[in-house]
Enzyme design. Structure first.
Site, PDB file in Angstrom:
ATOM      1  N   ARG A 104       0.883  -1.173   0.000  1.00 55.00           N
ATOM      2  CA  ARG A 104       0.000   0.000   0.000  1.00 55.00           C
ATOM      3  C   ARG A 104       0.917   1.219   0.000  1.00 55.00           C
ATOM      4  O   ARG A 104       1.702   1.407   0.931  1.00 55.00           O
ATOM      5  CB  ARG A 104      -0.906  -0.010   1.239  1.00 55.00           C
ATOM      6  CG  ARG A 104      -1.636   1.318   1.451  1.00 55.00           C
ATOM      7  CD  ARG A 104      -2.743   1.250   2.471  1.00 55.00           C
ATOM      8  NE  ARG A 104      -3.907   0.569   1.927  1.00 55.00           N
ATOM      9  CZ  ARG A 104      -5.126   0.653   2.450  1.00 55.00           C
ATOM     10  NH1 ARG A 104      -5.343   1.373   3.531  1.00 55.00           N
ATOM     11  NH2 ARG A 104      -6.129  -0.005   1.904  1.00 55.00           N
ATOM     12  N   HIS A 131      -7.369   0.688  -6.360  1.00 50.76           N
ATOM     13  CA  HIS A 131      -7.580  -0.155  -5.168  1.00 50.76           C
ATOM     14  C   HIS A 131      -8.269  -1.458  -5.632  1.00 50.76           C
ATOM     15  O   HIS A 131      -9.422  -1.708  -5.309  1.00 50.76           O
ATOM     16  CB  HIS A 131      -8.438   0.596  -4.154  1.00 50.76           C
ATOM     17  CG  HIS A 131      -8.436   0.004  -2.780  1.00 50.76           C
ATOM     18  ND1 HIS A 131      -7.651  -1.080  -2.423  1.00 50.76           N
ATOM     19  CD2 HIS A 131      -9.131   0.348  -1.651  1.00 50.76           C
ATOM     20  CE1 HIS A 131      -7.863  -1.370  -1.153  1.00 50.76           C
ATOM     21  NE2 HIS A 131      -8.753  -0.524  -0.663  1.00 50.76           N
ATOM     22  N   GLN A 134     -10.184  -4.061  -3.254  1.00 46.23           N
ATOM     23  CA  GLN A 134     -11.515  -3.656  -2.800  1.00 46.23           C
ATOM     24  C   GLN A 134     -12.575  -4.036  -3.829  1.00 46.23           C
ATOM     25  O   GLN A 134     -13.694  -4.420  -3.475  1.00 46.23           O
ATOM     26  CB  GLN A 134     -11.540  -2.141  -2.565  1.00 46.23           C
ATOM     27  CG  GLN A 134     -12.856  -1.628  -2.026  1.00 46.23           C
ATOM     28  CD  GLN A 134     -13.150  -2.108  -0.620  1.00 46.23           C
ATOM     29  OE1 GLN A 134     -12.316  -1.978   0.255  1.00 46.23           O
ATOM     30  NE2 GLN A 134     -14.338  -2.662  -0.389  1.00 46.23           N
ATOM     31  N   ASP A 219     -17.083   7.274  -1.940  1.00 46.35           N
ATOM     32  CA  ASP A 219     -15.863   7.135  -1.144  1.00 46.35           C
ATOM     33  C   ASP A 219     -15.594   8.507  -0.517  1.00 46.35           C
ATOM     34  O   ASP A 219     -16.239   9.504  -0.882  1.00 46.35           O
ATOM     35  CB  ASP A 219     -14.709   6.685  -2.066  1.00 46.35           C
ATOM     36  CG  ASP A 219     -13.428   6.357  -1.315  1.00 46.35           C
ATOM     37  OD1 ASP A 219     -13.478   6.185  -0.073  1.00 46.35           O
ATOM     38  OD2 ASP A 219     -12.368   6.270  -1.965  1.00 46.35           O
ATOM     39  N   CYS A 259     -16.217   1.659   0.438  1.00 44.38           N
ATOM     40  CA  CYS A 259     -15.086   0.807   0.840  1.00 44.38           C
ATOM     41  C   CYS A 259     -14.728   0.972   2.303  1.00 44.38           C
ATOM     42  O   CYS A 259     -14.078   0.093   2.875  1.00 44.38           O
ATOM     43  CB  CYS A 259     -13.883   1.087  -0.055  1.00 44.38           C
ATOM     44  SG  CYS A 259     -13.215   2.763   0.105  1.00 44.38           S
ATOM     45  N   ARG A 287     -13.555  -8.632   1.944  1.00 45.43           N
ATOM     46  CA  ARG A 287     -12.120  -8.406   1.713  1.00 45.43           C
ATOM     47  C   ARG A 287     -11.339  -9.658   2.108  1.00 45.43           C
ATOM     48  O   ARG A 287     -10.393 -10.060   1.433  1.00 45.43           O
ATOM     49  CB  ARG A 287     -11.629  -7.200   2.530  1.00 45.43           C
ATOM     50  CG  ARG A 287     -12.200  -5.859   2.119  1.00 45.43           C
ATOM     51  CD  ARG A 287     -11.717  -5.414   0.762  1.00 45.43           C
ATOM     52  NE  ARG A 287     -10.270  -5.359   0.677  1.00 45.43           N
ATOM     53  CZ  ARG A 287      -9.511  -4.339   1.118  1.00 45.43           C
ATOM     54  NH1 ARG A 287     -10.096  -3.261   1.616  1.00 45.43           N
ATOM     55  NH2 ARG A 287      -8.194  -4.369   0.995  1.00 45.43           N
TER      56      ARG A 287
HETATM   57  N1  NVA Z   1      -9.824   6.677  -1.492  1.00 45.60           N
HETATM   58  C1  NVA Z   1      -9.468   6.249  -0.166  1.00 45.60           C
HETATM   59  C2  NVA Z   1      -9.713   4.777   0.005  1.00 45.60           C
HETATM   60  C3  NVA Z   1      -9.396   4.245   1.375  1.00 45.60           C
HETATM   61  C4  NVA Z   1      -9.584   2.758   1.490  1.00 45.60           C
HETATM   62  C5  NVA Z   1      -8.015   6.596   0.108  1.00 45.60           C
HETATM   63  O1  NVA Z   1      -7.178   6.423  -0.785  1.00 45.60           O
HETATM   64  O2  NVA Z   1      -7.716   7.071   1.211  1.00 45.60           O
HETATM   65  N1   CP Z   2     -11.253  -0.187   2.460  1.00 44.57           N
HETATM   66  C1   CP Z   2      -9.988  -0.221   2.907  1.00 44.57           C
HETATM   67  O1   CP Z   2      -9.037  -0.484   2.175  1.00 44.57           O
HETATM   68  O2   CP Z   2      -9.873   0.003   4.252  1.00 44.57           O
HETATM   69  P1   CP Z   2      -8.533   0.208   5.077  1.00 44.57           P
HETATM   70  O3   CP Z   2      -7.940   1.535   4.663  1.00 44.57           O
HETATM   71  O4   CP Z   2      -8.960   0.197   6.511  1.00 44.57           O
HETATM   72  O5   CP Z   2      -7.568  -0.903   4.768  1.00 44.57           O
END
Ligand code: NVA
Ligand code: CP
Length: 307
Positions: A104, A131, A134, A219, A259, A287
């Site tokens: 990540r 992502h 997800q 989101d 998500c 997930r």
């Molecule tokens: N768009 C959000 C998704 C988090 C799971 C982010 O990148 O923070």
């Molecule tokens: N939806 C998702 O990826 O959640 P987290 O940021 O908690 O991993």
């Protein structure tokens, strides 16, 4: 041999993606029955997190343990990654010790560089661009509750961000139409949109995007790394909240997905996310199952979705 990676939904064929989702539902049944199922015994997943996570960390870590393997958490705060060791060197070292690597991070180019030097599969657990894990869970959730998603219409209301980009790719791979409503300046990547052709359509208003839609998705307005833009984004997205008015424009049987983490009162009203059309808790649980199926597919060809 070059390993298979999962950096975006386009790395797998539609049949492979559907196979993983079918397998995810099987693994869910096995897990719920309490049967021991250790197809990845003694296998190791290295997990690099350069951003926060609740669901992703928990689901990959629990998933590897349930499959008989182990996940190792690596953060830039206490590894050489945070002290500037080249990503290419980290990739070469970790891939001599782990069976797969989950990352990540921020720039998508970073995970692409990492994958180019990795001898083992690399999984995108969120970049600024995509992502895809997800989306495996979201598609599993839809298919389990409603059946095939091809030919259906989904509405994306809000930021044209990493989740929106993965929804665009999902529309291509799973054969549904995505209607996107995003404020000016926050629309998704133009090239990605163009590549999706008629699968993804940009519209002016949230109500037009939601009109008779089968699925409504949103989101956060400010993603990780955009915290300092929060106030400006709250103003720009003020008319893009998924609330009861938006849900009533959608099909009466429409599902709502997010998500998570969510901000009630910003991108979604409490009445919607905590209401009867919301399936966010199934989505979060999936997930675990979807990623277990992905791990089997990538690490242990010959089991699961590869059979
Ligand atoms: N768009 C959000 C998704 C988090 C799971 C982010 O990148 O923070
Ligand atoms: N939806 C998702 O990826 O959640 P987290 O940021 O908690 O991993």
């Amino acid at each position: 041999m070059t390993p298979r990676h999962f950096l975006s939904l386009l790395d797998l064929s539609p049949d492979e993606l559907r196979g993983i989702i079918t397998r995810a539902s099987e693994l869910k049944t096995i897990q719920r029955s309490g049967t021991l199922h250790e197809t990845l015994k003694n296998r190791i997943l290295a997990m690099i997190f350069e951003k926060s996570s609740t669901r992703t960390r928990m689901s990959f870590e629990a998933g590897m343990a349930q499959l008989g393997g182990q996940a190792i958490y690596l953060s830039p705060r206490d590894t050489q990654i945070g002290r500037g060791e080249p990503i290419e060197d980290t990739a070469r070292v970790l891939s001599r010790m782990a069976d797969a690597i989950m990352i990540r991070t921020f720039e998508h180019s970073k995970i692409e560089r990492f994958a180019a030097y990795s001898k083992v599969p690399v999984i995108n657990a969120l970049t600024d661009m995509y992502h895809p894990c997800q989306l495996l869970a979201d598609m599993q959730t839809w298919i389990e509750l409603r059946g095939d998603i091809s030919g259906k219409t989904a509405a994306w209301i809000g930021d044209g961000n990493n989740m929106c980009h993965s929804y665009i790719n999902a529309a291509r791979q799973f054969g549904f139409t995505l209607r996107i409503a995003a404020p000016p300046g926050y629309t998704p990547d133009a090239q990605l949109l163009a590549d999706a052709g008629q699968c993804a359509i940009l519209l002016d208003s949230p109500a037009a995007a939601a009109d008779d839609a089968d699925l409504v998705v949103t989101d956060v307005w400010a993603s990780m790394g955009q915290e300092e833009e929060q106030a400006r984004r709250v103003r720009a997205f003020a008319d893009f909240q998924v609330n009861s008015a938006i849900m009533s424009a959608a099909h009466p049987d429409a599902l709502f997905m997010h998500c998570l983490p969510a901000h009630r009162g910003e991108e979604v009203s409490a009445a919607v996310i905590d209401g009867p059309q919301s399936v966010v808790w199934d989505e979060a649980e999936n997930r675990l199952h979807a990623q277990k199926a992905l791990l089997e597919f990538l690490i242990n060809p010959g089991t699961g979705a590869n059979r």
